[in-house]
Design a protein around this motif. Structure first.
Motif, PDB file in Angstrom:
ATOM      1  N   LEU A   1       8.848  -2.008  -5.899  1.00  0.00           N
ATOM      2  CA  LEU A   1       7.426  -1.885  -6.244  1.00  0.00           C
ATOM      3  C   LEU A   1       7.114  -0.510  -6.835  1.00  0.00           C
ATOM      4  CD1 LEU A   1       5.822  -3.681  -3.152  1.00  0.00           C
ATOM      5  CD2 LEU A   1       6.180  -4.598  -5.452  1.00  0.00           C
ATOM      6  N   ILE A   2       7.734   0.535  -6.300  1.00  0.00           N
ATOM      7  CA  ILE A   2       7.502   1.886  -6.829  1.00  0.00           C
ATOM      8  C   ILE A   2       8.021   1.994  -8.262  1.00  0.00           C
ATOM      9  CG2 ILE A   2       8.207   4.314  -6.614  1.00  0.00           C
ATOM     10  CD1 ILE A   2       8.071   3.925  -3.550  1.00  0.00           C
ATOM     11  N   ASP A   3       9.204   1.432  -8.506  1.00  0.00           N
ATOM     12  CA  ASP A   3       9.768   1.457  -9.865  1.00  0.00           C
ATOM     13  C   ASP A   3       8.826   0.764 -10.855  1.00  0.00           C
ATOM     14  OD1 ASP A   3      11.961   2.813  -9.005  1.00  0.00           O
ATOM     15  OD2 ASP A   3      13.296   1.073  -8.950  1.00  0.00           O
ATOM     16  N   PHE A   4       8.228  -0.342 -10.430  1.00  0.00           N
ATOM     17  CA  PHE A   4       7.291  -1.036 -11.309  1.00  0.00           C
ATOM     18  C   PHE A   4       6.030  -0.209 -11.542  1.00  0.00           C
ATOM     19  CE2 PHE A   4       3.348  -3.524 -11.353  1.00  0.00           C
ATOM     20  CZ  PHE A   4       3.458  -4.093 -12.615  1.00  0.00           C
ATOM     21  N   LEU A   5       5.478   0.340 -10.467  1.00  0.00           N
ATOM     22  CA  LEU A   5       4.225   1.095 -10.579  1.00  0.00           C
ATOM     23  C   LEU A   5       4.380   2.318 -11.473  1.00  0.00           C
ATOM     24  CD1 LEU A   5       3.043   0.803  -6.873  1.00  0.00           C
ATOM     25  CD2 LEU A   5       1.794  -0.039  -8.867  1.00  0.00           C
ATOM     26  N   ARG A   6       5.551   2.923 -11.463  1.00  0.00           N
ATOM     27  CA  ARG A   6       5.774   4.114 -12.289  1.00  0.00           C
ATOM     28  C   ARG A   6       5.910   3.769 -13.774  1.00  0.00           C
ATOM     29  NH1 ARG A   6       8.998   7.126  -7.859  1.00  0.00           N
ATOM     30  NH2 ARG A   6       7.294   8.345  -6.954  1.00  0.00           N
TER      31      ARG A   6
ATOM     32  N   MET B   1       0.601  -6.238 -10.533  1.00  0.00           N
ATOM     33  CA  MET B   1       1.769  -6.279  -9.651  1.00  0.00           C
ATOM     34  C   MET B   1       2.128  -7.695  -9.223  1.00  0.00           C
ATOM     35  SD  MET B   1       1.075  -3.104  -7.046  1.00  0.00           S
ATOM     36  CE  MET B   1       2.604  -3.354  -6.130  1.00  0.00           C
ATOM     37  N   LYS B   2       1.351  -8.687  -9.616  1.00  0.00           N
ATOM     38  CA  LYS B   2       1.525 -10.048  -9.106  1.00  0.00           C
ATOM     39  C   LYS B   2       2.961 -10.543  -9.240  1.00  0.00           C
ATOM     40  CE  LYS B   2      -0.190 -13.488 -11.448  1.00  0.00           C
ATOM     41  NZ  LYS B   2      -1.132 -14.480 -12.045  1.00  0.00           N
ATOM     42  N   LYS B   3       3.502 -10.403 -10.432  1.00  0.00           N
ATOM     43  CA  LYS B   3       4.868 -10.872 -10.676  1.00  0.00           C
ATOM     44  C   LYS B   3       5.863 -10.135  -9.786  1.00  0.00           C
ATOM     45  CE  LYS B   3       8.426 -11.053 -14.224  1.00  0.00           C
ATOM     46  NZ  LYS B   3       8.759 -10.794 -15.643  1.00  0.00           N
ATOM     47  N   ASP B   4       5.724  -8.831  -9.679  1.00  0.00           N
ATOM     48  CA  ASP B   4       6.680  -8.033  -8.901  1.00  0.00           C
ATOM     49  C   ASP B   4       6.520  -8.255  -7.401  1.00  0.00           C
ATOM     50  OD1 ASP B   4       8.148  -5.831 -10.784  1.00  0.00           O
ATOM     51  OD2 ASP B   4       6.231  -6.472 -11.589  1.00  0.00           O
ATOM     52  N   ILE B   5       5.299  -8.506  -6.964  1.00  0.00           N
ATOM     53  CA  ILE B   5       5.077  -8.814  -5.543  1.00  0.00           C
ATOM     54  C   ILE B   5       5.756 -10.128  -5.181  1.00  0.00           C
ATOM     55  CG2 ILE B   5       3.333  -9.499  -3.847  1.00  0.00           C
ATOM     56  CD1 ILE B   5       1.466  -7.420  -5.148  1.00  0.00           C
ATOM     57  N   LEU B   6       5.597 -11.134  -6.028  1.00  0.00           N
ATOM     58  CA  LEU B   6       6.229 -12.433  -5.773  1.00  0.00           C
ATOM     59  C   LEU B   6       7.751 -12.342  -5.798  1.00  0.00           C
ATOM     60  CD1 LEU B   6       3.901 -14.818  -7.840  1.00  0.00           C
ATOM     61  CD2 LEU B   6       4.154 -14.772  -5.357  1.00  0.00           C
ATOM     62  N   SER B   7       8.276 -11.676  -6.815  1.00  0.00           N
ATOM     63  CA  SER B   7       9.737 -11.568  -6.934  1.00  0.00           C
ATOM     64  C   SER B   7      10.321 -10.736  -5.797  1.00  0.00           C
ATOM     65  CB  SER B   7      10.119 -10.967  -8.283  1.00  0.00           C
ATOM     66  OG  SER B   7       9.579  -9.674  -8.439  1.00  0.00           O
ATOM     67  N   THR B   8       9.641  -9.655  -5.430  1.00  0.00           N
ATOM     68  CA  THR B   8      10.118  -8.819  -4.323  1.00  0.00           C
ATOM     69  C   THR B   8      10.060  -9.579  -3.005  1.00  0.00           C
ATOM     70  OG1 THR B   8       9.387  -6.804  -5.450  1.00  0.00           O
ATOM     71  CG2 THR B   8       9.795  -6.636  -3.093  1.00  0.00           C
TER      72      THR B   8
ATOM     73  N   PRO C   1       0.812  -1.231   0.000  1.00  0.00           N
ATOM     74  CA  PRO C   1       0.000   0.000   0.000  1.00  0.00           C
ATOM     75  C   PRO C   1       0.840   1.275   0.000  1.00  0.00           C
ATOM     76  CG  PRO C   1      -0.122  -1.093   2.137  1.00  0.00           C
ATOM     77  CD  PRO C   1       0.576  -2.023   1.217  1.00  0.00           C
ATOM     78  N   THR C   2       2.001   1.241   0.674  1.00  0.00           N
ATOM     79  CA  THR C   2       2.866   2.431   0.706  1.00  0.00           C
ATOM     80  C   THR C   2       3.391   2.774  -0.681  1.00  0.00           C
ATOM     81  OG1 THR C   2       3.559   1.879   2.964  1.00  0.00           O
ATOM     82  CG2 THR C   2       4.901   3.479   1.779  1.00  0.00           C
ATOM     83  N   SER C   3       3.794   1.756  -1.435  1.00  0.00           N
ATOM     84  CA  SER C   3       4.303   1.994  -2.792  1.00  0.00           C
ATOM     85  C   SER C   3       3.205   2.525  -3.711  1.00  0.00           C
ATOM     86  CB  SER C   3       4.900   0.705  -3.368  1.00  0.00           C
ATOM     87  OG  SER C   3       3.920  -0.310  -3.469  1.00  0.00           O
ATOM     88  N   ILE C   4       1.987   2.030  -3.539  1.00  0.00           N
ATOM     89  CA  ILE C   4       0.868   2.527  -4.343  1.00  0.00           C
ATOM     90  C   ILE C   4       0.598   3.992  -4.015  1.00  0.00           C
ATOM     91  CG2 ILE C   4      -1.626   2.312  -4.745  1.00  0.00           C
ATOM     92  CD1 ILE C   4      -1.283  -0.731  -4.311  1.00  0.00           C
ATOM     93  N   PHE C   5       0.659   4.323  -2.733  1.00  0.00           N
ATOM     94  CA  PHE C   5       0.432   5.716  -2.305  1.00  0.00           C
ATOM     95  C   PHE C   5       1.517   6.645  -2.854  1.00  0.00           C
ATOM     96  CE2 PHE C   5       1.567   9.037   0.815  1.00  0.00           C
ATOM     97  CZ  PHE C   5       0.411   9.805   0.761  1.00  0.00           C
ATOM     98  N   LEU C   6       2.786   6.246  -2.726  1.00  0.00           N
ATOM     99  CA  LEU C   6       3.892   7.106  -3.149  1.00  0.00           C
ATOM    100  C   LEU C   6       3.968   7.266  -4.666  1.00  0.00           C
ATOM    101  CD1 LEU C   6       6.724   5.970  -0.702  1.00  0.00           C
ATOM    102  CD2 LEU C   6       5.562   8.178  -0.725  1.00  0.00           C
ATOM    103  N   SER C   7       3.508   6.274  -5.394  1.00  0.00           N
ATOM    104  CA  SER C   7       3.597   6.342  -6.859  1.00  0.00           C
ATOM    105  C   SER C   7       2.352   6.943  -7.498  1.00  0.00           C
ATOM    106  CB  SER C   7       3.814   4.940  -7.433  1.00  0.00           C
ATOM    107  OG  SER C   7       2.713   4.104  -7.130  1.00  0.00           O
ATOM    108  N   SER C   8       1.335   7.229  -6.692  1.00  0.00           N
ATOM    109  CA  SER C   8       0.064   7.695  -7.258  1.00  0.00           C
ATOM    110  C   SER C   8       0.161   9.104  -7.829  1.00  0.00           C
ATOM    111  CB  SER C   8      -1.041   7.630  -6.197  1.00  0.00           C
ATOM    112  OG  SER C   8      -0.709   8.442  -5.081  1.00  0.00           O
ATOM    113  N   THR C   9       1.013   9.946  -7.243  1.00  0.00           N
ATOM    114  CA  THR C   9       1.215  11.302  -7.767  1.00  0.00           C
ATOM    115  C   THR C   9       2.702  11.624  -7.767  1.00  0.00           C
ATOM    116  OG1 THR C   9       1.019  12.333  -5.575  1.00  0.00           O
ATOM    117  CG2 THR C   9      -1.009  12.101  -6.860  1.00  0.00           C
ATOM    118  N   GLU C  10       3.056  12.688  -8.425  1.00  0.00           N
ATOM    119  CA  GLU C  10       4.459  13.101  -8.521  1.00  0.00           C
ATOM    120  C   GLU C  10       4.730  14.350  -7.678  1.00  0.00           C
ATOM    121  OE1 GLU C  10       6.914  11.553 -10.075  1.00  0.00           O
ATOM    122  OE2 GLU C  10       5.586   9.939 -10.706  1.00  0.00           O
ATOM    123  N   SER C  11       4.045  14.481  -6.561  1.00  0.00           N
ATOM    124  CA  SER C  11       4.232  15.667  -5.725  1.00  0.00           C
ATOM    125  C   SER C  11       5.636  15.672  -5.114  1.00  0.00           C
ATOM    126  CB  SER C  11       3.186  15.709  -4.609  1.00  0.00           C
ATOM    127  OG  SER C  11       3.438  14.714  -3.651  1.00  0.00           O
TER     128      SER C  11
END
Length: 260
Positions: free
Chosen positions: A148-153, A182-189, A69-79
């Motif tokens: 996770l942030i790198d993937f989401l971006r 995110m399934k693949k990245d969640i598993l690998s991470t 959830p933190t990565s989703i929050f941080l990647s949601s905007t570019e503030s």
């Protein structure tokens, strides 16, 4: 002629890489593999393996529960504010883990927060199993967040726009669009976090130390037995750790291929 010299140079550096990286581990495995069957049955080795598996699994789950959830929050905007907090969260990645352990030791020691956790909530992180878990979480959470942030971006914003055009709210977008992608990245991470946690040494030694049959993990048991001259146990545990690492890397590659 020039192409031939380039190939020879690349082969030379490839050979050097193999000699530097692979051969020491191969030699250690050859020397220690015959020790594993006998020593793995000893009480100390079994204790360190069981405690490593337990703490590593718990800390990895905690890391991923926080990181997703933190990565989703941080990647949601570019503030700029989010970027600032993101950089702060990455600081432990650039520091020696001994420094991370020292920071945790002072934070959970004789400070108002440390005293409150110890006296009021009975949560003591110094020289305890809980301390092992919190140290593993502390050093691995930044890595999980970055992956996770790198993937989401990299996700095309078109997916969000299409989902919103069909009337999906933020929760539905996260549940039905983002998380499946995110399934693949969640598993690998998760695998990387687990793999790094089981080999963590510096932060744990600084915060928890190593006490036989109390806070003795595989890495700290290696250090402890080397210090006391029990070389065979240290070698056997090192071989076990190498084999575990090889297993995780193999699973990582297999998962990557199966998900693609």
């Amino acid at each position: 002629m020039r192409e031939k010299s380039i190939k020879l140079t690349t082969y030379l550096f490839f050979t050097i890489s193999i000699l530097l990286i692979v051969f020491p581990f191969v030699y250690l495995i050859i020397e220690g593999l015959n020790l594993v069957p006998n020593l793995i049955r000893t009480e100390e080795v079994l204790f360190s393996i069981k405690l490593s598996m337990k703490t590593t699994s718990i800390s990895s789950i905690i890391v991923m529960v926080i990181a997703i959830p933190t990565s989703i929050f941080l990647s949601s905007t570019e503030s700029r504010l989010k970027r600032f907090f993101e950089l702060i969260l990455y600081i432990p990645m650039s520091l020696p883990h001994l420094v991370a352990g020292l920071a945790l030791l002072y934070f959970f020691g004789q400070t108002p927060i440390g005293n409150y956790l110890s006296n009021k909530l009975n949560l003591d992180f110094i020289f305890t199993v809980q301390g092992i878990i919190i140290a593993q979480v502390f050093v691995n959470l930044p890595l999980a967040l970055k992956n996770l942030i790198d993937f989401l971006r990299k996700i095309d914003t078109e997916y969000y726009l299409v989902a919103k055009s069909y009337g999906a709210d933020e929760w539905q977008i996260m549940k039905y669009v983002i998380l499946p992608m995110m399934k693949k990245d969640i598993l690998s991470t998760s695998l990387i976090v687990w793999y790094r946690a089981i080999g963590e040494f510096g932060a744990i030694m600084m915060l928890v130390g190593t006490t036989r049959f109390k806070t003795e993990l595989i890495p700290t048991a290696i250090f402890l037995n080397m210090s006391t001259g029990d070389i065979d146990i240290a070698i056997a545990l090192s071989v076990i750790l190498i084999l575990l690492s090889a297993m995780v890397i193999s699973i990582y590659n297999l998962l990557g291929k199966s998900i693609e």
